[in-house]
Write an enzyme that holds these catalytic residues in place. Sequence first.
Site, PDB file in Angstrom:
ATOM      1  N   PRO A  11       0.790  -1.225   0.000  1.00  0.00           N
ATOM      2  CA  PRO A  11       0.000   0.000   0.000  1.00  0.00           C
ATOM      3  C   PRO A  11       0.830   1.287   0.000  1.00  0.00           C
ATOM      4  O   PRO A  11       1.852   1.369   0.672  1.00  0.00           O
ATOM      5  CB  PRO A  11      -0.833  -0.095   1.280  1.00  0.00           C
ATOM      6  CG  PRO A  11      -0.157  -1.126   2.105  1.00  0.00           C
ATOM      7  CD  PRO A  11       0.505  -2.069   1.164  1.00  0.00           C
ATOM      8  N   ASN A  12       0.343   2.234  -0.773  1.00  0.00           N
ATOM      9  CA  ASN A  12       0.886   3.606  -0.863  1.00  0.00           C
ATOM     10  C   ASN A  12       2.190   3.709  -1.645  1.00  0.00           C
ATOM     11  O   ASN A  12       2.675   4.812  -1.884  1.00  0.00           O
ATOM     12  CB  ASN A  12       1.051   4.234   0.537  1.00  0.00           C
ATOM     13  CG  ASN A  12      -0.266   4.294   1.275  1.00  0.00           C
ATOM     14  OD1 ASN A  12      -1.238   4.821   0.739  1.00  0.00           O
ATOM     15  ND2 ASN A  12      -0.337   3.734   2.465  1.00  0.00           N
ATOM     16  N   ARG A  19       4.852  10.837  -1.965  1.00  0.00           N
ATOM     17  CA  ARG A  19       4.734  10.670  -0.512  1.00  0.00           C
ATOM     18  C   ARG A  19       6.090  10.897   0.159  1.00  0.00           C
ATOM     19  O   ARG A  19       7.136  10.575  -0.432  1.00  0.00           O
ATOM     20  CB  ARG A  19       4.175   9.280  -0.160  1.00  0.00           C
ATOM     21  CG  ARG A  19       5.126   8.127  -0.446  1.00  0.00           C
ATOM     22  CD  ARG A  19       4.530   6.767  -0.141  1.00  0.00           C
ATOM     23  NE  ARG A  19       4.285   6.536   1.265  1.00  0.00           N
ATOM     24  CZ  ARG A  19       4.399   5.332   1.839  1.00  0.00           C
ATOM     25  NH1 ARG A  19       4.748   4.264   1.139  1.00  0.00           N
ATOM     26  NH2 ARG A  19       4.147   5.190   3.116  1.00  0.00           N
ATOM     27  N   TYR A  24      11.395   8.362   1.381  1.00  0.00           N
ATOM     28  CA  TYR A  24      11.326   7.449   0.234  1.00  0.00           C
ATOM     29  C   TYR A  24      11.962   7.987  -1.048  1.00  0.00           C
ATOM     30  O   TYR A  24      11.973   7.287  -2.059  1.00  0.00           O
ATOM     31  CB  TYR A  24       9.861   7.073  -0.028  1.00  0.00           C
ATOM     32  CG  TYR A  24       9.184   6.469   1.188  1.00  0.00           C
ATOM     33  CD1 TYR A  24       9.649   5.282   1.741  1.00  0.00           C
ATOM     34  CD2 TYR A  24       8.096   7.092   1.798  1.00  0.00           C
ATOM     35  CE1 TYR A  24       9.052   4.737   2.871  1.00  0.00           C
ATOM     36  CE2 TYR A  24       7.486   6.555   2.925  1.00  0.00           C
ATOM     37  CZ  TYR A  24       7.975   5.376   3.458  1.00  0.00           C
ATOM     38  OH  TYR A  24       7.374   4.832   4.571  1.00  0.00           O
ATOM     39  N   ASN A  75       8.113  -5.640  -1.128  1.00  0.00           N
ATOM     40  CA  ASN A  75       8.032  -4.525  -0.198  1.00  0.00           C
ATOM     41  C   ASN A  75       6.563  -4.484   0.223  1.00  0.00           C
ATOM     42  O   ASN A  75       5.718  -3.917  -0.487  1.00  0.00           O
ATOM     43  CB  ASN A  75       8.452  -3.209  -0.848  1.00  0.00           C
ATOM     44  CG  ASN A  75       8.444  -2.067   0.161  1.00  0.00           C
ATOM     45  OD1 ASN A  75       7.929  -2.205   1.272  1.00  0.00           O
ATOM     46  ND2 ASN A  75       9.012  -0.934  -0.222  1.00  0.00           N
ATOM     47  N   ALA A  78       3.200  -1.055   4.706  1.00  0.00           N
ATOM     48  CA  ALA A  78       2.626  -1.086   6.064  1.00  0.00           C
ATOM     49  C   ALA A  78       2.148  -2.488   6.466  1.00  0.00           C
ATOM     50  O   ALA A  78       2.134  -2.826   7.655  1.00  0.00           O
ATOM     51  CB  ALA A  78       1.476  -0.096   6.156  1.00  0.00           C
ATOM     52  N   ASP A  88       1.671 -15.763   6.114  1.00  0.00           N
ATOM     53  CA  ASP A  88       1.310 -17.165   5.879  1.00  0.00           C
ATOM     54  C   ASP A  88       1.446 -17.521   4.399  1.00  0.00           C
ATOM     55  O   ASP A  88       1.923 -18.599   4.056  1.00  0.00           O
ATOM     56  CB  ASP A  88      -0.114 -17.446   6.368  1.00  0.00           C
ATOM     57  CG  ASP A  88      -0.203 -17.509   7.893  1.00  0.00           C
ATOM     58  OD1 ASP A  88       0.857 -17.536   8.555  1.00  0.00           O
ATOM     59  OD2 ASP A  88      -1.334 -17.534   8.419  1.00  0.00           O
ATOM     60  N   GLU A  99      12.842  -9.663   1.255  1.00  0.00           N
ATOM     61  CA  GLU A  99      12.055  -8.572   1.856  1.00  0.00           C
ATOM     62  C   GLU A  99      12.808  -7.263   1.628  1.00  0.00           C
ATOM     63  O   GLU A  99      14.032  -7.195   1.813  1.00  0.00           O
ATOM     64  CB  GLU A  99      11.893  -8.818   3.363  1.00  0.00           C
ATOM     65  CG  GLU A  99      11.183  -7.670   4.073  1.00  0.00           C
ATOM     66  CD  GLU A  99      11.068  -7.877   5.589  1.00  0.00           C
ATOM     67  OE1 GLU A  99      11.522  -8.928   6.097  1.00  0.00           O
ATOM     68  OE2 GLU A  99      10.537  -6.964   6.246  1.00  0.00           O
ATOM     69  N   HIS A 101      12.736  -2.849   2.070  1.00  0.00           N
ATOM     70  CA  HIS A 101      12.162  -1.575   2.511  1.00  0.00           C
ATOM     71  C   HIS A 101      13.069  -0.459   2.033  1.00  0.00           C
ATOM     72  O   HIS A 101      14.300  -0.542   2.160  1.00  0.00           O
ATOM     73  CB  HIS A 101      12.037  -1.519   4.036  1.00  0.00           C
ATOM     74  CG  HIS A 101      11.155  -2.605   4.552  1.00  0.00           C
ATOM     75  ND1 HIS A 101       9.793  -2.577   4.408  1.00  0.00           N
ATOM     76  CD2 HIS A 101      11.453  -3.783   5.139  1.00  0.00           C
ATOM     77  CE1 HIS A 101       9.289  -3.686   4.907  1.00  0.00           C
ATOM     78  NE2 HIS A 101      10.272  -4.442   5.356  1.00  0.00           N
ATOM     79  N   ILE A 102      12.460   0.578   1.519  1.00  0.00           N
ATOM     80  CA  ILE A 102      13.226   1.723   1.018  1.00  0.00           C
ATOM     81  C   ILE A 102      13.881   2.451   2.191  1.00  0.00           C
ATOM     82  O   ILE A 102      15.054   2.825   2.139  1.00  0.00           O
ATOM     83  CB  ILE A 102      12.288   2.675   0.241  1.00  0.00           C
ATOM     84  CG1 ILE A 102      11.711   1.952  -0.989  1.00  0.00           C
ATOM     85  CG2 ILE A 102      13.012   3.964  -0.151  1.00  0.00           C
ATOM     86  CD1 ILE A 102      10.577   2.696  -1.666  1.00  0.00           C
ATOM     87  N   SER A 103      13.121   2.641   3.252  1.00  0.00           N
ATOM     88  CA  SER A 103      13.633   3.352   4.435  1.00  0.00           C
ATOM     89  C   SER A 103      14.208   2.353   5.436  1.00  0.00           C
ATOM     90  O   SER A 103      13.970   1.139   5.332  1.00  0.00           O
ATOM     91  CB  SER A 103      12.496   4.153   5.089  1.00  0.00           C
ATOM     92  OG  SER A 103      11.499   3.278   5.583  1.00  0.00           O
ATOM     93  N   ARG A 112       7.182   0.314  13.447  1.00  0.00           N
ATOM     94  CA  ARG A 112       7.788  -0.192  12.203  1.00  0.00           C
ATOM     95  C   ARG A 112       8.950  -1.147  12.479  1.00  0.00           C
ATOM     96  O   ARG A 112       9.522  -1.728  11.563  1.00  0.00           O
ATOM     97  CB  ARG A 112       8.301   0.964  11.338  1.00  0.00           C
ATOM     98  CG  ARG A 112       7.218   1.866  10.823  1.00  0.00           C
ATOM     99  CD  ARG A 112       7.786   2.917   9.878  1.00  0.00           C
ATOM    100  NE  ARG A 112       6.925   4.080   9.853  1.00  0.00           N
ATOM    101  CZ  ARG A 112       5.834   4.202   9.096  1.00  0.00           C
ATOM    102  NH1 ARG A 112       5.504   3.246   8.256  1.00  0.00           N
ATOM    103  NH2 ARG A 112       5.086   5.283   9.153  1.00  0.00           N
TER     104      ARG A 112
HETATM  105  C1  DQA Z   1       8.263   0.800   3.772  1.00  0.00           C
HETATM  106  C2  DQA Z   1       8.328   1.000   5.297  1.00  0.00           C
HETATM  107  C3  DQA Z   1       6.965   0.770   5.924  1.00  0.00           C
HETATM  108  O1  DQA Z   1       7.041   0.938   7.335  1.00  0.00           O
HETATM  109  C4  DQA Z   1       5.964   1.758   5.389  1.00  0.00           C
HETATM  110  O2  DQA Z   1       4.688   1.511   5.903  1.00  0.00           O
HETATM  111  C5  DQA Z   1       5.951   1.817   3.898  1.00  0.00           C
HETATM  112  C6  DQA Z   1       7.187   1.672   3.148  1.00  0.00           C
HETATM  113  C7  DQA Z   1       9.600   1.170   3.093  1.00  0.00           C
HETATM  114  O3  DQA Z   1       9.747   0.826   1.929  1.00  0.00           O
HETATM  115  O4  DQA Z   1      10.466   1.796   3.702  1.00  0.00           O
HETATM  116  O5  DQA Z   1       4.899   2.070   3.301  1.00  0.00           O
HETATM  117  O6  DQA Z   1       8.009  -0.553   3.507  1.00  0.00           O
END
Ligand code: DQA
Length: 149
Positions: A11-12, A19, A24, A75, A78, A88, A99, A101-103, A112
Amino acid sequence: MNNKIIIINGPNLNLLGEREQSEYGSTTFEELKKICLNKSKDLGLIADFSQSNIEGEIVNMIQNSRKNFDGIIINAAAFTHTSIAIRDALSIFKKPIIELHISNIYKREEFRHKSLISDVVTGGIFGLGADGYILAIISMQKLLQNENQ
Ligand code: DQA
């Protein structure tokens, strides 16, 4: 035969570039998609780059990947911190999973810091910005190459 990978975004992430740029960066979702598809092609991978804001759709993508893909880069955004259903589904996928994550989720709010998926994936990349996607693709190519040897 070329290995097939799917890059799943939660999401997002469709709003990358718009954003919270301080977290990001300024690369847009469409730019990132292009970069990932080009890098995959360069490495001899066939890649799909997908995004959904809907948890169940991501579960479906992961389930369908069992037949259609050799590896998943995810990724989960959230949903990383909340979704037992995604965890699962990933557990049922018996091939490499990265896995991403950008941040740096461990430098941010406490909610988080917990990933529900880290212990069911092969490995992870976080905090390296959009470049993390490139690194994940390179790592996935190596994982699949080693499997085929
Ligand atoms: C994220 C980190 C998550 O905590 C956050 O909800 C995101 C992006 C990242 O790529 O850093 O939407 O997965």
